[in-house]
Write a protein that holds these residues in place. Structure first.
Motif, PDB file in Angstrom:
ATOM      1  N   MET A   1       1.044  -0.989   0.258  1.00  0.00           N
ATOM      2  CA  MET A   1       0.059   0.175  -0.505  1.00  0.00           C
ATOM      3  C   MET A   1       0.790   1.466   0.468  1.00  0.00           C
ATOM      4  N   ASN A   3       2.160   5.203   0.669  1.00  0.00           N
ATOM      5  CA  ASN A   3       2.284   5.653   2.240  1.00  0.00           C
ATOM      6  C   ASN A   3       0.976   6.936   1.750  1.00  0.00           C
ATOM      7  N   TYR A   6      -2.311   4.790   2.589  1.00  0.00           N
ATOM      8  CA  TYR A   6      -2.445   4.965   4.429  1.00  0.00           C
ATOM      9  C   TYR A   6      -2.471   5.129   4.909  1.00  0.00           C
ATOM     10  N   LYS A   7      -2.060   6.533   4.729  1.00  0.00           N
ATOM     11  CA  LYS A   7      -2.393   7.749   5.351  1.00  0.00           C
ATOM     12  C   LYS A   7      -4.020   8.134   5.651  1.00  0.00           C
ATOM     13  N   LEU A   9      -6.312   6.166   4.343  1.00  0.00           N
ATOM     14  CA  LEU A   9      -7.177   5.221   5.626  1.00  0.00           C
ATOM     15  C   LEU A   9      -7.221   5.167   6.617  1.00  0.00           C
ATOM     16  N   SER A  10      -5.684   5.764   7.469  1.00  0.00           N
ATOM     17  CA  SER A  10      -5.746   5.430   8.571  1.00  0.00           C
ATOM     18  C   SER A  10      -6.378   6.923   9.552  1.00  0.00           C
ATOM     19  N   LEU A  13     -10.058   6.320  10.164  1.00  0.00           N
ATOM     20  CA  LEU A  13     -10.071   5.135  10.828  1.00  0.00           C
ATOM     21  C   LEU A  13     -10.140   6.095  12.340  1.00  0.00           C
ATOM     22  N   ALA A  14      -9.510   6.845  12.332  1.00  0.00           N
ATOM     23  CA  ALA A  14      -9.001   7.553  13.093  1.00  0.00           C
ATOM     24  C   ALA A  14      -9.503   7.859  14.087  1.00  0.00           C
ATOM     25  N   PRO A  15      -9.825   8.371  15.617  1.00  0.00           N
ATOM     26  CA  PRO A  15     -10.546   8.868  16.274  1.00  0.00           C
ATOM     27  C   PRO A  15     -10.111  10.876  15.865  1.00  0.00           C
TER      28      PRO A  15
ATOM     29  N   THR B 160      -5.441  10.226  20.102  1.00  0.00           N
ATOM     30  CA  THR B 160      -3.936   9.327  19.266  1.00  0.00           C
ATOM     31  C   THR B 160      -3.053   8.501  20.492  1.00  0.00           C
ATOM     32  N   ASP B 192       6.472   0.082   7.165  1.00  0.00           N
ATOM     33  CA  ASP B 192       6.786   1.417   7.540  1.00  0.00           C
ATOM     34  C   ASP B 192       6.135   2.448   6.534  1.00  0.00           C
ATOM     35  N   LEU B 193       5.082   2.774   6.545  1.00  0.00           N
ATOM     36  CA  LEU B 193       4.345   3.718   5.648  1.00  0.00           C
ATOM     37  C   LEU B 193       3.963   5.031   5.911  1.00  0.00           C
ATOM     38  N   GLY B 194       5.194   5.963   6.466  1.00  0.00           N
ATOM     39  CA  GLY B 194       5.486   6.695   6.146  1.00  0.00           C
ATOM     40  C   GLY B 194       4.831   7.762   7.559  1.00  0.00           C
ATOM     41  N   ILE B 195       3.443   7.504   8.331  1.00  0.00           N
ATOM     42  CA  ILE B 195       3.463   7.396   9.676  1.00  0.00           C
ATOM     43  C   ILE B 195       4.640   8.222  10.363  1.00  0.00           C
ATOM     44  N   GLY B 202      -0.405   3.364  17.336  1.00  0.00           N
ATOM     45  CA  GLY B 202      -1.293   2.542  16.125  1.00  0.00           C
ATOM     46  C   GLY B 202      -1.422   2.868  15.740  1.00  0.00           C
ATOM     47  N   SER B 203      -1.538   3.809  14.266  1.00  0.00           N
ATOM     48  CA  SER B 203      -1.369   3.760  12.911  1.00  0.00           C
ATOM     49  C   SER B 203      -0.185   3.626  12.447  1.00  0.00           C
ATOM     50  N   ALA B 204       1.084   3.565  13.562  1.00  0.00           N
ATOM     51  CA  ALA B 204       2.224   3.492  12.122  1.00  0.00           C
ATOM     52  C   ALA B 204       2.265   1.773  12.700  1.00  0.00           C
ATOM     53  N   ALA B 206       0.009  -0.498  13.320  1.00  0.00           N
ATOM     54  CA  ALA B 206      -0.780  -1.406  11.932  1.00  0.00           C
ATOM     55  C   ALA B 206      -0.169  -2.477  11.761  1.00  0.00           C
ATOM     56  N   PRO B 207      -0.034  -1.982  10.000  1.00  0.00           N
ATOM     57  CA  PRO B 207       0.703  -2.187   8.823  1.00  0.00           C
ATOM     58  C   PRO B 207       1.828  -3.401   9.824  1.00  0.00           C
ATOM     59  N   VAL B 238      -6.854   3.309  18.271  1.00  0.00           N
ATOM     60  CA  VAL B 238      -6.220   3.309  16.816  1.00  0.00           C
ATOM     61  C   VAL B 238      -6.118   2.636  15.899  1.00  0.00           C
ATOM     62  N   PRO B 241      -8.903  -1.225  14.435  1.00  0.00           N
ATOM     63  CA  PRO B 241      -9.849  -1.379  13.677  1.00  0.00           C
ATOM     64  C   PRO B 241      -9.251  -1.279  12.231  1.00  0.00           C
ATOM     65  N   ILE B 242      -7.647  -0.773  12.049  1.00  0.00           N
ATOM     66  CA  ILE B 242      -6.738  -0.164  10.575  1.00  0.00           C
ATOM     67  C   ILE B 242      -6.651  -1.963  10.868  1.00  0.00           C
ATOM     68  N   GLU B 245      -8.671  -3.630   9.140  1.00  0.00           N
ATOM     69  CA  GLU B 245      -9.671  -3.562   7.668  1.00  0.00           C
ATOM     70  C   GLU B 245      -8.334  -3.832   6.413  1.00  0.00           C
ATOM     71  N   LEU B 246      -7.295  -3.369   6.935  1.00  0.00           N
ATOM     72  CA  LEU B 246      -5.745  -3.783   6.232  1.00  0.00           C
ATOM     73  C   LEU B 246      -6.026  -5.395   5.441  1.00  0.00           C
TER      74      LEU B 246
END
Lengths: 146, 337
Positions: A1, A3, A6-7, A9-10, A13-15, B160, B192-195, B202-204, B206-207, B238, B241-242, B245-246
């Motif tokens: 995916m 970047n 994904y940004k 998407l997150s 879904l984020a609060p 978050t 690493d999806l760039g978070i 959590g977002s970082a 999850a992948p 956070v 749910p990611i 979904e993934l």
């Protein structure tokens, strides 16, 4: 995916950050701290030998003392979580940043621990405060020349 | 390679869990899992004069309890593997000084618990020893100092953010048979999806969890529904749910068997923990406390623990780097002898 995908998407879904709530609470708490400061100032003016020019310093000193005490008692960080910028922007927030850093690094000794670290957070406020003051003074001086 | 299945999964046939332990601090003791832990401490300092010493105390307590529960003595331990979140892994190193047995310090941030269990199981399966112990610790105040601001600093944390678990957990694996076995371990790859936001782990992470779960299912030929419980380490509200979904996009459906340690350990309605728990001890105390108890009571039979770690440092994120993350999965199963 990717970047960027994904940004989004997150993010989706984020609060959500309660920006409106944070702004309102910051306004109210920050305002109340200032009202409290005014209250202290009035006491100094009425019952002590201070003038409108000299009353600023003792007022700020009292606010700093109270903020430092509340930090030591473990209350100010809870207020900070509730009020955000409301308790961070006034001088009390500045006092909290210094006191909390001093407490945090106490276990590393007095000189290099407390002394070396207590301006860890407040340092940048001082640096940029001085730099900003310099440029404002410069502009004011230049403005006056023409 | 008889012990490797697929690309990333190790298969164990002779590794039993002899004992495990979990000790926690005040916030965790007030949480919903309070009865599942061996010891509870309501003083953040544990009677010591620094938080670092308090964390070390917790880790040492977890080692002592695990050794005692297995009816062993310290000198029986062939290998001790440990890690924590502090600079240079000091809790782990100092606890090994007290233990005085062969020691490997490991670091995988919050994934260290399952990294340790994987390596310990490998040492046992390979016949290099009889008893291997893996442990981790984290402490809310030491982690705040390490990664964020002074603990009493009045900054406002975003929704978050996560709350680092104060606690420690240890596990002893052995060739001596018991009813609880380590059957598979899937070693993760960095995702690493760039978070870049250090307040959004959590977002970082999850992948990484999603990738490791997908690889585990592919390597072992299993389905998520084959497990009674799939537990990620500290994705909290956070990341949880990611991951779902993934994996859904990969055709893997996680149902009610999926949960997260960071969500289980606290009551987010009642306790101010933001998105939920994090830290090495999040996965370790929930797994070595709650999950092991459930396995012993036969309420669970087959679980997959997926510990997730964010491999950032305070320097890396200040320099604008994104957060490389990893997840390691270990399958723990109840098998009657």
């Amino acid at each position: 995916m990717q970047n960027s995908k994904y940004k989004s998407l997150s993010k989706q879904l984020a609060p959500k950050t309660p920006i409106l709530r944070n702004c309102v609470v910051a306004f109210l708490v920050g305002g109340l701290i200032c009202v409290f400061g005014q209250f202290i100032q009035n006491i100094f003016l009425k019952h002590f030998n201070f003038t409108a020019e000299t009353v600023g310093s003792p007022t700020v000193a009292v606010l700093i003392f109270i903020a430092a005490l509340l930090t030591g008692l473990g209350v100010y960080d809870k207020l900070g979580q509730f009020a955000g910028a409301g308790s961070a922007v006034p001088v009390t927030g500045f006092a909290n940043s210094i006191t909390s850093a001093a407490m945090e690094h106490r276990s590393e000794g007095l000189v290099l621990g407390v002394g070396g670290n207590m301006f860890k957070l407040a340092g940048s406020v001082i640096v940029f405060g001085v730099v900003a003051a310099f440029f404002i003074a410069l502009i004011k001086t230049l403005w006056g020349m023409f | 390679m008889k012990n490797k299945v697929g690309k990333q999964t190790l298969k164990f046939s002779n590794v039993s869990i002899l004992s495990s332990s979990s000790v926690v601090g005040e916030m965790e003791a007030q949480g919903p899992l309070t009865k599942e832990f061996d010891e509870l401490y309501d003083d953040q300092y544990m009677g010591k004069d620094s938080w670092e010493k308090a964390e070390l105390f917790l880790l040492e307590r977890s080692l002592d309890i695990a050794i005692k529960k297995a009816n062993l003595s310290k000198t029986d331990i062939d290998y001790y593997l440990a890690g924590d979140l502090l600079n240079q892994n000091i809790s782990a190193g100092f606890s090994a000084r007290t233990l005085g047995q062969p020691f490997l310090g490991i670091y995988g941030a919050c994934s260290t618990s399952m990294e340790g269990l994987t390596i310990a199981s490998t040492l046992i399966e390979g016949g290099f020893g009889k008893y291997a112990m893996a442990a981790v610790s984290s402490h809310n105040a030491t982690a705040e100092r390490q990664y964020r601001y002074p603990t009493e600093y009045g900054g406002q944390k975003p929704v978050t953010a996560q709350y680092t678990v104060t606690g420690a957990g240890a596990v002893i694996v052995s060739t001596v048979p018991s009813n609880i076995k380590v059957t598979y371990a899937t070693i993760g790859k960095i995702q690493d999806l760039g978070i870049k936001n250090p307040f959004d782990m959590g977002s970082a992470m999850a992948p990484a969890a999603a990738d490791t779960i997908a690889v585990h299912m592919r390597d072992t030929g299993r389905q998520p529904s084959d497990y009674d419980l799939i537990l990620t380490g500290d994705l909290a509200s956070v990341g949880y749910p990611i991951v779902k979904e993934l994996l859904k996009r990969d055709g893997i459906i996680l149902g009610t068997e999926y949960n997260d340690c960071g969500l289980l350990i606290y009551d987010r309605e009642r306790q101010q923990v933001f998105a939920g728990g994090s830290g090495c001890a999040s996965c370790a105390t929930v797994t070595y406390g709650y999950v092991m108890n459930q396995l012993s009571k036969k309420k669970l039979n087959k679980v997959l623990i997926v510990a997730t770690g964010a491999l950032l440092s305070p320097v890396s994120y200040m320099q604008g780097e994104s957060v490389p993350c990893i997840a390691h999965a270990v399958a723990i199963e109840r098998k009657e002898n």
